[in-house]
Scaffold this motif. Structure first.
Motif, PDB file in Angstrom:
ATOM      1  N   GLU A 107      -7.736   3.598  15.320  1.00 51.04           N
ATOM      2  CA  GLU A 107      -8.587   4.846  14.697  1.00 51.04           C
ATOM      3  C   GLU A 107      -7.413   5.801  14.167  1.00 51.04           C
ATOM      4  O   GLU A 107      -7.734   6.504  12.976  1.00 51.04           O
ATOM      5  N   ASN A 108      -6.553   6.164  14.426  1.00 50.13           N
ATOM      6  CA  ASN A 108      -5.509   7.198  14.071  1.00 50.13           C
ATOM      7  C   ASN A 108      -4.566   6.882  12.924  1.00 50.13           C
ATOM      8  O   ASN A 108      -3.646   7.636  12.449  1.00 50.13           O
ATOM      9  N   VAL A 109      -4.758   5.739  12.197  1.00 50.22           N
ATOM     10  CA  VAL A 109      -3.796   5.224  11.318  1.00 50.22           C
ATOM     11  C   VAL A 109      -4.116   6.099  10.045  1.00 50.22           C
ATOM     12  O   VAL A 109      -5.261   6.334   9.781  1.00 50.22           O
ATOM     13  N   ASN A 110      -3.099   6.321   9.288  1.00 52.75           N
ATOM     14  CA  ASN A 110      -3.214   7.221   8.317  1.00 52.75           C
ATOM     15  C   ASN A 110      -3.486   6.151   7.004  1.00 52.75           C
ATOM     16  O   ASN A 110      -2.577   5.873   6.405  1.00 52.75           O
ATOM     17  N   ILE A 111      -4.751   6.297   6.505  1.00 50.35           N
ATOM     18  CA  ILE A 111      -4.707   5.211   5.554  1.00 50.35           C
ATOM     19  C   ILE A 111      -6.192   5.607   4.783  1.00 50.35           C
ATOM     20  O   ILE A 111      -7.154   6.452   5.485  1.00 50.35           O
ATOM     21  N   LYS A 112      -6.274   5.296   3.471  1.00 53.26           N
ATOM     22  CA  LYS A 112      -7.703   5.738   3.010  1.00 53.26           C
ATOM     23  C   LYS A 112      -8.390   4.587   2.635  1.00 53.26           C
ATOM     24  O   LYS A 112      -8.169   3.769   1.622  1.00 53.26           O
ATOM     25  N   ASP A 124      -3.221   4.230   0.062  1.00 54.91           N
ATOM     26  CA  ASP A 124      -2.186   5.112   0.440  1.00 54.91           C
ATOM     27  C   ASP A 124      -1.541   5.057   1.955  1.00 54.91           C
ATOM     28  O   ASP A 124      -1.353   6.033   2.617  1.00 54.91           O
ATOM     29  N   PHE A 125      -1.300   3.660   2.260  1.00 54.30           N
ATOM     30  CA  PHE A 125      -0.236   3.436   3.574  1.00 54.30           C
ATOM     31  C   PHE A 125       1.027   3.653   3.018  1.00 54.30           C
ATOM     32  O   PHE A 125       1.708   3.003   2.051  1.00 54.30           O
ATOM     33  N   THR A 126       1.647   4.392   3.805  1.00 57.45           N
ATOM     34  CA  THR A 126       3.063   4.687   3.912  1.00 57.45           C
ATOM     35  C   THR A 126       3.798   4.410   5.141  1.00 57.45           C
ATOM     36  O   THR A 126       3.501   4.980   6.204  1.00 57.45           O
ATOM     37  N   LYS A 139       4.025   2.521  12.977  1.00 57.88           N
ATOM     38  CA  LYS A 139       2.549   2.297  13.806  1.00 57.88           C
ATOM     39  C   LYS A 139       2.221   0.793  13.086  1.00 57.88           C
ATOM     40  O   LYS A 139       2.318   0.559  11.968  1.00 57.88           O
ATOM     41  N   GLU A 198       5.198   2.031   0.087  1.00 58.16           N
ATOM     42  CA  GLU A 198       3.824   2.415  -0.117  1.00 58.16           C
ATOM     43  C   GLU A 198       3.084   1.449  -0.579  1.00 58.16           C
ATOM     44  O   GLU A 198       3.298   0.494  -1.278  1.00 58.16           O
TER      45      GLU A 198
END
Length: 427
Positions: A107-112, A124-126, A139, A198
């Motif tokens: 749930e905390n993955v940084n993605i759009k 926007d996954f980096t 991660k 990216e």
């Protein structure tokens, strides 16, 4: 609307992501059975369901013009059963047979997320560059997609099989076959250079083959050691097997070409279009090569002796420094015990989601050397090394031969149970 359809409360409308009933016939949702999820992960790896506390869910029901579920969080049930339930109660419409479900976590993955009934992407996954700690802070990303039919979904428990969307990369360095007696190789760092960092994940239409990526933006990844490590049977430079915490790299699936040195370009079999698209990839190594002799040193500044002898009188050997080449102010080659230099080996290939790729570099064997001088300038974030000699060019061997290497490919497997079946529940 059909006469049998009940009106929903405003809260229900918001939860379902429906704006109005207009011409969308609002479906009867009070079936009496709440939608929940039974979950599995394709092979236990750095993310298992033990660590997956929650995940986002999207769903498209037949006959709806808007998403039936629009990004609700699913969390583990408090009963300890291992099943997951949505944060808002959603029941299956009685006159809808098929619903498509998409999910991703943790749930905390940084993605759009970008979801509609027609397209489903995660953008926007980096993977942030780290030149010191390998993949320690990388991660995992797991995704799931299924089409469920009401008549085949017992108790409205939708089965989700999460798959690993990234590729796992390891680098190992070992003595080559036929390693010369007395040869000493020490390594102080290893990095993969010029791979995409990216990307946008695109859910394909086939539930059995939906892992698609579009990638861009070159970056570098690797590990730096505080002290040089002498090669024994092998050094796990970037690997989960050395006891480190998630030290293997988790990188974007992609296809990449090998780096082609300008002075070797005409003899290369790499197409001109591949050369022109972007710089190719290579593995960069900070290393030192010596040769140990079991006799007294001659008058040679590239050697140091005695090698042994605790009483200060017995001389039983000496060591020559072969690489890097170091010189004094007058230009004479000298022995410098703390000197390390950079060599490299170009690589090419395709990384697939959910696969582990182990690159094993073989140094100074019967058919292998210590690599070639790397492209310049060197990447940012790496330790200082000795300069390339003026009479050498990038691409020239640092000794006699390039490094040879092998690549093995496997599914990610559990450290605890490598024999686990592909879709074993991880409760």
């Amino acid at each position: 609307m059909k006469s049998k359809t009940k009106l929903l409360s405003l809260a229900s409308v918001v939860a379902l992501g429906l704006v109005s009933c207009t011409n969308d016939e609002l479906k009867e949702i009070y079936s009496g059975e709440e939608i929940t999820f039974t979950t599995k992960v394709s092979r236990a790896t750095p993310t298992t369901l033990k660590e997956l506390d929650g995940f986002r869910v999207y769903a498209d029901a037949d006959g709806y013009s808007k998403l039936f579920i629009n990004g609700l969080m699913a969390r583990k049930k408090s009963t300890g059963s291992g099943d997951y339930e949505l944060e808002s109660k959603i029941t299956w419409p009685v006159d809808v047979n098929r619903i498509s479900f998409w999910a991703y976590g943790p749930e905390n993955v940084n993605i759009k997320p970008n979801f509609t009934g027609q397209t489903q992407t995660l953008s926007d996954f980096t993977v942030a560059s780290d030149m010191v700690n390998g993949g320690k802070d990388h991660k995992d990303l797991v995704v799931a997609y299924t089409r469920a039919e009401r008549d085949n979904t017992s108790g409205m428990q939708v089965p989700l099989v999460f798959r690993h969307a990234l590729s796992q990369i390891e680098i190992k360095i070992k003595k080559g076959d036929g390693y010369e007696e007395g040869r000493i190789v020490k390594v102080k760092g290893a990095w993969i250079v010029n791979v995409d960092s990216e990307g946008e994940f695109i859910f394909g239409k086939d539930p059995n083959d939906y892992l698609k990526w579009r990638t861009q933006t070159l970056s570098n990844y690797g590990r730096t050691l505080s002290e040089g490590t002498k090669l024994g049977e092998g050094v796990d430079m970037i690997s989960n097997e050395d006891g480190g915490n998630n030290s293997s790299l988790m990188l974007l699936p992609q296809t990449f070409n090998k780096y082609v040195f300008e002075n070797l370009m005409e003899a290369s079999d790499v197409s001109s279009s591949a050369r022109d698209s972007k710089p190719g990839a290579y593995i960069l190594v900070l290393c030192r090569v010596e040769t140990e002799h079991k006799f007294d040193a001659t008058d040679n500044d590239t050697a140091v002796g005695p090698l042994y002898g605790s009483d200060g009188t017995t001389v039983v050997g000496h060591v020559h420094q072969l690489f890097p080449v170091t010189s004094d102010a007058s230009g004479r080659h000298t022995f410098k015990a703390d000197a390390y230099g950079y060599s490299c080996v170009p690589i090419e290939g395709t990384w697939m989601p959910g696969k582990k790729y182990v690159y094993t570099l073989e140094f100074c064997g019967r058919n292998s050397g210590a690599g070639v001088y790397p492209p310049e300038p060197l990447p940012d974030g790496i330790p200082e090394g000795e300069k390339r000699p003026d009479d050498k060019r990038p691409g020239d061997p640092v000794l006699d031969d390039p490094i040879t290497f092998s690549v093995t490919v496997s599914d990610w497997v559990s450290n605890d149970n490598p024999q686990e079946d592909l879709e074993t529940p991880m409760n």
